[in-house]
Design a protein around this motif. Sequence first.
Motif, PDB file in Angstrom:
ATOM      1  N   ASP A 322       0.730  -0.746   0.233  1.00  5.56           N
ATOM      2  CA  ASP A 322       0.188   0.146   0.101  1.00  5.56           C
ATOM      3  C   ASP A 322       0.706   1.558  -0.319  1.00  5.56           C
ATOM      4  O   ASP A 322       1.148   1.844   0.712  1.00  5.56           O
ATOM      5  CB  ASP A 322      -1.073  -0.886   1.208  1.00  5.56           C
ATOM      6  N   ARG A 323       1.244   1.493  -1.051  1.00  8.24           N
ATOM      7  CA  ARG A 323       2.300   2.793  -1.596  1.00  8.24           C
ATOM      8  C   ARG A 323       1.403   4.473  -0.605  1.00  8.24           C
ATOM      9  O   ARG A 323       2.415   5.242   0.151  1.00  8.24           O
ATOM     10  CB  ARG A 323       2.199   3.115  -2.863  1.00  8.24           C
ATOM     11  N   GLY A 324       0.304   4.350  -0.663  1.00  5.02           N
ATOM     12  CA  GLY A 324      -0.082   5.237   0.542  1.00  5.02           C
ATOM     13  C   GLY A 324      -0.206   5.188   1.763  1.00  5.02           C
ATOM     14  O   GLY A 324      -0.045   6.176   2.216  1.00  5.02           O
ATOM     15  N   GLN A 325       0.562   4.143   2.413  1.00  5.44           N
ATOM     16  CA  GLN A 325       0.634   4.296   3.595  1.00  5.44           C
ATOM     17  C   GLN A 325       2.111   4.075   3.612  1.00  5.44           C
ATOM     18  O   GLN A 325       2.311   4.114   4.715  1.00  5.44           O
ATOM     19  CB  GLN A 325       0.529   2.643   4.487  1.00  5.44           C
ATOM     20  N   LEU A 326       2.977   4.527   2.533  1.00  4.88           N
ATOM     21  CA  LEU A 326       4.605   4.369   2.896  1.00  4.88           C
ATOM     22  C   LEU A 326       4.273   5.837   1.796  1.00  4.88           C
ATOM     23  O   LEU A 326       5.614   6.389   1.521  1.00  4.88           O
ATOM     24  CB  LEU A 326       4.843   3.410   1.791  1.00  4.88           C
ATOM     25  N   GLY A 327       4.007   7.196   2.143  1.00  4.55           N
ATOM     26  CA  GLY A 327       4.339   8.393   1.213  1.00  4.55           C
ATOM     27  C   GLY A 327       3.864   9.018   0.166  1.00  4.55           C
ATOM     28  O   GLY A 327       3.951   9.825  -0.168  1.00  4.55           O
ATOM     29  N   GLY A 328       2.883   7.373  -0.791  1.00 11.22           N
ATOM     30  CA  GLY A 328       2.896   7.834  -1.919  1.00 11.22           C
ATOM     31  C   GLY A 328       1.565   8.406  -2.142  1.00 11.22           C
ATOM     32  O   GLY A 328       0.471   8.080  -1.106  1.00 11.22           O
ATOM     33  N   PRO A 329       0.975   8.606  -3.245  1.00  8.69           N
ATOM     34  CA  PRO A 329      -0.666   8.687  -2.878  1.00  8.69           C
ATOM     35  C   PRO A 329      -1.659   7.246  -2.649  1.00  8.69           C
ATOM     36  O   PRO A 329      -1.377   6.665  -2.515  1.00  8.69           O
ATOM     37  CB  PRO A 329      -1.262   8.930  -4.821  1.00  8.69           C
ATOM     38  N   GLU A 330      -3.024   7.929  -2.176  1.00  2.00           N
ATOM     39  CA  GLU A 330      -3.551   7.219  -1.183  1.00  2.00           C
ATOM     40  C   GLU A 330      -4.153   6.201  -1.974  1.00  2.00           C
ATOM     41  O   GLU A 330      -4.795   6.793  -3.495  1.00  2.00           O
ATOM     42  CB  GLU A 330      -4.725   7.958  -0.643  1.00  2.00           C
ATOM     43  N   GLY A 331      -4.371   5.407  -2.211  1.00  2.00           N
ATOM     44  CA  GLY A 331      -5.043   4.256  -2.578  1.00  2.00           C
ATOM     45  C   GLY A 331      -3.806   3.560  -3.612  1.00  2.00           C
ATOM     46  O   GLY A 331      -4.817   2.534  -5.004  1.00  2.00           O
TER      47      GLY A 331
END
Length: 440
Positions: A322-331
Amino acid sequence: MPAVAVIGAGYAGLACAVELARAGVQVTVFERSHTLGGRARVVHKDHHWRVDNGQHILLGAYSELTRLLRLCGVSPKQLAHLPLTLHVPGRLRLQAAALPAPLHLAVGLLRAKGLSWADRLAMLRLMHWLKRHAFRVPPGMTVAGLLRETRQTPLLDTLVWEPLCVAALNTPVAEADAQVFANVLRDSLAAGAAASELLLPRTDLSELFPVPAARYLATRRGRLRTGNAIEAIRPVEGGFRLDGDPGGQPWPQVVLATAPYHAGALLASTGACDRLAAQIDALPHEPIVTVYLALGKGQRLPEPMIGLVGGTAAEPAQWAFDRGQLGGPEGLIACVISAHGAHEALPRDELILAAHAQLERQLGRRLPAPEWSQLIIEKRATLACRPGIIRPAIRTPLPGLWLAGDYIDSDYPATLESAVRSGVACAAAILARIRNGSGG
């Protein structure tokens, strides 16, 4: 002090360059691409999306890369430090406790959900077997052979050992080298909670180390020449002349830090490394496919990284991030498909649909259609980590010409840590040669 040329601005080449620059050596790095990072780099298109060409998991045991990150001024916040967690939605949740070894694993197993007592005892049996044998396995043993020898359960094979093996070695258990797998377990799961932590990058792989390394070099008279391909290495009086180097001067020390499938031709161009070039060209490789699904706001996984039961064309992925939980775009979800498999027969669009459907089934809920999706294939992402593979050393037959890369002989599989360690080893050997007055 002699100048050094480094060919390749991936993790290995930049690790070598940083160590040399730290010691006061003037370094020039030549990179064919305009993007830093080699096979661990950012990919962007039309300013619409910016993603990595693959997902890399670091472990707390990977000390050299984390040391170099600190040296180059990278904030510790750029890595998410998570306890070793194996979470397969609806099937398994195992998290190591924050305790010294072996309590971190024992307590984690006691608290685990989805494991029977037979499963728990089997996992302890494997770790005890490795410890009793000082983490040395019989020559030629595969990971599948190790699992049979230690009587692992089908559930552990499917949900724990096979996914861990393919994540660490990028090689299926039937072919993977049990000794290298044992080395990884020795330095992570068997070494305590801190060593087994998952370190997940919160930024893209070019920004994590290569860009800070380039800044570090710039403050120490180092040069980075991007978009500058080196086509051949010519031994001459005083060292080596590089075809493609606009300077034209001979270099007393050259580090060849390209991907292995580029190294062979450059070694052959010297006229004195044909056997080594053939050895490197013969190394087998495994692919990694990453399916990016931009599912939009409000969409998230239960953990930053979850396991998926995969390995078939219908359910191809083994892990999702989940890149959203790792500083990326949500989702933004990255589904990772490691090594060769049935998925390779699918067209790109069908593979994206299969990964989306797999996520839906294993999360147990409907997901929105992606706002955008992208499939990135690294056909030769890593070497195939099989028993009997001969990985080269950093030295070549020509004094002053060195090799660095994740494929260099190492206790570890072809990881970012292996790449960095090879670069650091090259730098140490070059500095020793310079101090001994050998020059070239």
